[in-house]
Design a protein around this motif. Structure first.
Motif, PDB file in Angstrom:
ATOM      1  N   GLU A  92       0.817  -1.273  -0.013  1.00 48.55           N
ATOM      2  CA  GLU A  92      -0.290  -0.004  -0.075  1.00 48.55           C
ATOM      3  C   GLU A  92       0.742   1.204  -0.040  1.00 48.55           C
ATOM      4  O   GLU A  92       1.943   1.379   0.762  1.00 48.55           O
ATOM      5  N   GLY A  93       0.650   2.176  -0.905  1.00 51.08           N
ATOM      6  CA  GLY A  93       1.378   3.518  -1.051  1.00 51.08           C
ATOM      7  C   GLY A  93       2.545   3.294  -2.159  1.00 51.08           C
ATOM      8  O   GLY A  93       3.074   4.421  -2.584  1.00 51.08           O
ATOM      9  N   ASP A  94       2.997   2.182  -2.466  1.00 52.09           N
ATOM     10  CA  ASP A  94       3.838   1.961  -3.587  1.00 52.09           C
ATOM     11  C   ASP A  94       3.658   2.125  -5.013  1.00 52.09           C
ATOM     12  O   ASP A  94       2.245   1.890  -5.295  1.00 52.09           O
ATOM     13  N   VAL A  95       4.443   2.751  -5.668  1.00 54.02           N
ATOM     14  CA  VAL A  95       4.282   3.097  -6.880  1.00 54.02           C
ATOM     15  C   VAL A  95       5.418   2.420  -7.974  1.00 54.02           C
ATOM     16  O   VAL A  95       6.446   2.548  -7.439  1.00 54.02           O
ATOM     17  N   VAL A  96       5.084   1.720  -9.148  1.00 51.88           N
ATOM     18  CA  VAL A  96       6.127   1.260 -10.022  1.00 51.88           C
ATOM     19  C   VAL A  96       5.814   1.826 -11.556  1.00 51.88           C
ATOM     20  O   VAL A  96       4.642   1.976 -11.819  1.00 51.88           O
ATOM     21  N   ALA A  97       7.118   2.051 -11.980  1.00 48.48           N
ATOM     22  CA  ALA A  97       6.768   2.462 -13.382  1.00 48.48           C
ATOM     23  C   ALA A  97       7.334   1.293 -14.457  1.00 48.48           C
ATOM     24  O   ALA A  97       8.370   0.764 -13.943  1.00 48.48           O
ATOM     25  N   LEU A  98       6.504   0.842 -15.420  1.00 44.25           N
ATOM     26  CA  LEU A  98       6.837  -0.240 -16.163  1.00 44.25           C
ATOM     27  C   LEU A  98       7.006   0.257 -17.526  1.00 44.25           C
ATOM     28  O   LEU A  98       6.473   1.072 -18.197  1.00 44.25           O
ATOM     29  N   PRO A  99       8.461   0.070 -18.140  1.00 43.71           N
ATOM     30  CA  PRO A  99       8.616   0.734 -19.487  1.00 43.71           C
ATOM     31  C   PRO A  99       7.796  -0.031 -20.497  1.00 43.71           C
ATOM     32  O   PRO A  99       7.270  -1.059 -20.366  1.00 43.71           O
ATOM     33  N   VAL A 100       7.645   0.373 -21.801  1.00 42.04           N
ATOM     34  CA  VAL A 100       6.952  -0.047 -22.974  1.00 42.04           C
ATOM     35  C   VAL A 100       7.251  -1.513 -22.975  1.00 42.04           C
ATOM     36  O   VAL A 100       6.252  -2.335 -23.335  1.00 42.04           O
ATOM     37  N   ASP A 101       8.509  -1.807 -23.042  1.00 43.29           N
ATOM     38  CA  ASP A 101       8.886  -3.397 -23.117  1.00 43.29           C
ATOM     39  C   ASP A 101       8.959  -4.270 -22.302  1.00 43.29           C
ATOM     40  O   ASP A 101       9.201  -5.423 -22.193  1.00 43.29           O
ATOM     41  N   ALA A 102       8.071  -3.707 -21.061  1.00 44.34           N
ATOM     42  CA  ALA A 102       8.041  -4.562 -19.648  1.00 44.34           C
ATOM     43  C   ALA A 102       7.293  -5.894 -19.781  1.00 44.34           C
ATOM     44  O   ALA A 102       6.202  -5.828 -20.591  1.00 44.34           O
ATOM     45  N   ILE A 103       7.757  -6.908 -19.342  1.00 46.03           N
ATOM     46  CA  ILE A 103       6.976  -8.214 -19.267  1.00 46.03           C
ATOM     47  C   ILE A 103       6.899  -8.757 -17.798  1.00 46.03           C
ATOM     48  O   ILE A 103       7.840  -8.729 -17.208  1.00 46.03           O
ATOM     49  N   HIS A 104       5.694  -8.720 -17.081  1.00 44.58           N
ATOM     50  CA  HIS A 104       5.650  -8.988 -15.675  1.00 44.58           C
ATOM     51  C   HIS A 104       4.477  -9.972 -15.433  1.00 44.58           C
ATOM     52  O   HIS A 104       3.441 -10.039 -16.408  1.00 44.58           O
ATOM     53  N   SER A 105       4.591 -10.961 -14.403  1.00 42.56           N
ATOM     54  CA  SER A 105       3.590 -11.819 -14.000  1.00 42.56           C
ATOM     55  C   SER A 105       2.972 -11.182 -12.767  1.00 42.56           C
ATOM     56  O   SER A 105       3.806 -10.401 -12.006  1.00 42.56           O
ATOM     57  N   VAL A 106       1.941 -11.187 -12.208  1.00 41.61           N
ATOM     58  CA  VAL A 106       1.512 -10.301 -10.812  1.00 41.61           C
ATOM     59  C   VAL A 106       0.548 -11.443 -10.059  1.00 41.61           C
ATOM     60  O   VAL A 106      -0.150 -12.533 -10.691  1.00 41.61           O
ATOM     61  N   SER A 107       0.909 -11.235  -8.805  1.00 40.18           N
ATOM     62  CA  SER A 107       0.110 -12.342  -7.832  1.00 40.18           C
ATOM     63  C   SER A 107      -0.278 -11.411  -6.686  1.00 40.18           C
ATOM     64  O   SER A 107       0.537 -10.638  -6.304  1.00 40.18           O
ATOM     65  N   ASN A 108      -1.318 -11.797  -6.076  1.00 41.05           N
ATOM     66  CA  ASN A 108      -1.521 -11.312  -5.015  1.00 41.05           C
ATOM     67  C   ASN A 108      -1.744 -12.397  -3.929  1.00 41.05           C
ATOM     68  O   ASN A 108      -2.432 -13.092  -3.768  1.00 41.05           O
ATOM     69  N   PRO A 109      -0.970 -12.273  -3.020  1.00 36.09           N
ATOM     70  CA  PRO A 109      -0.366 -13.498  -2.012  1.00 36.09           C
ATOM     71  C   PRO A 109      -1.360 -13.240  -0.833  1.00 36.09           C
ATOM     72  O   PRO A 109      -1.211 -14.274  -0.060  1.00 36.09           O
ATOM     73  N   LEU A 110      -2.167 -12.435  -0.858  1.00 38.68           N
ATOM     74  CA  LEU A 110      -2.909 -12.032   0.702  1.00 38.68           C
ATOM     75  C   LEU A 110      -4.051 -12.708   0.556  1.00 38.68           C
ATOM     76  O   LEU A 110      -4.677 -13.319  -0.473  1.00 38.68           O
ATOM     77  N   GLN A 111      -4.605 -12.924   1.759  1.00 35.87           N
ATOM     78  CA  GLN A 111      -6.027 -13.622   1.737  1.00 35.87           C
ATOM     79  C   GLN A 111      -7.256 -12.478   1.693  1.00 35.87           C
ATOM     80  O   GLN A 111      -8.253 -12.543   2.199  1.00 35.87           O
TER      81      GLN A 111
END
Length: 166
Positions: A92-111
């Motif tokens: 919470e409160g974090d920001v990330v910038a992803l460039p045009v060529d970024a590839i990522h996978s995303v997980s929500n580890p929380l309940q």
């Protein structure tokens, strides 16, 4: 995008105010705040323990978390195939910038649900892009309809686990 990143960071630094304004997430999906050919802004909601396979956006992106947590694996598409190269946990409160060529996978580890404000410098829903099969890492086509279908399946999975509507 740097100026927009500053505004997003200021907004999610008071993540409680953003949560109060947007509401507590209750299902996987998007609340579209702005959609045009040049810019897309939405609040994305991840259900508890939701995973998104590796994907790209084909445009620069900013992500600011206002509730929960988002774990990212960053990938490189190399001649021998897709390879993980780093990871980032967004709280919470974090920001990330992803460039045009970024590839990522995303997980929500929380309940509990995770919510983030996503800003793209293009039409997120009309742009053809790629995703990678999570088992074989084979490249597959993706677009807004593909992403919406993933979120719909996640809501069905959650409804089955909870014994009722998501």
């Amino acid at each position: 995008m740097a100026a927009v990143q500053e505004v997003l960071a200021a907004a999610v630094s008071d993540h409680r105010a953003v949560l109060d304004g947007l509401g507590e997430p209750t299902s996987a999906g998007f609340d579209v705040l702005l959609h045009s050919p040049a810019l897309t802004i939405f609040a994305a909601h991840w259900t508890p323990q939701m995973n998104l396979l590796p994907h790209n956006h084909e445009m620069a992106a900013l992500i600011g978390i206002y509730t929960g947590r988002e774990d990212n694996i960053l990938w490189r598409d190399e001649p021998e195939g897709l390879r993980a190269h780093s990871a980032a946990c967004l709280f919470e409160g974090d920001v990330v910038a992803l460039p045009v060529d970024a590839i990522h996978s995303v997980s929500n580890p929380l309940q509990r649900f995770t919510g983030g404000i996503h800003i793209y410098d293009g039409d997120f829903f009309a742009t053809e892009r790629s995703q990678w099969n999570p088992e074989t890492l084979a490249r597959e086509p993706s677009d807004g309809d593909t992403i919406r279908a993933m979120f719909a399946r996640e809501n069905e999975r959650r409804a089955g686990q909870c014994g009722g509507p998501a």
